[in-house]
Design a protein around this motif. Structure first.
Motif: not given
Length: 123
Positions: A69-75, A84-92, A96-104, A119-120
């Protein structure tokens, strides 16, 4: 709303899961056998999109549903020329966000005793 509440904030009242701007946001859902198992809301402001209230039913976590779903949203965001895509990501859930290429892009911070990082991802 039930998935948001059940997965993200089960110890809070259901109203806690509502966000100002929900009516104007884009809402995405993933279904397995016609059952809604994953939800995400995207709040767009000019050329920036913020992911909020991303939740996958616990019985479907770890199966790739959220990643798909995240990949679909990014596309989709790229298609509508969001930069630009960003979020406040739970540390736990950082993986999943890093796998998408997002960085802290922040230090750890807390919301209701839950640890987060901003993350962005440039699109």
């Amino acid at each position: 709303m039930p998935i948001r509440h059940r997965v993200l904030w089960p110890d809070k009242p259901p109203e806690f899961c509502h966000i100002d701007g929900d009516a104007e946001a884009m809402h995405f859902g993933a279904f397995v056998n016609e059952i809604l198992v994953c939800v995400a809301s995207i709040y767009v402001d000019k050329n920036k999109a913020r992911l909020r209230k991303f939740a996958t039913d616990t019985s479907y976590q770890g199966q790739g549903v959220g990643s798909i779903m995240l990949n679909h949203i990014v596309q989709y965001l790229k298609k509508i020329q969001t930069e630009f895509f960003w979020c406040d990501a739970r540390e736990s859930a950082l993986g999943i966000y890093q796998k998408l290429g997002m960085k802290k892009c922040s230090e750890r911070f807390y919301k209701a005793d839950v640890a987060y990082f901003k993350m962005e991802l440039a699109l």
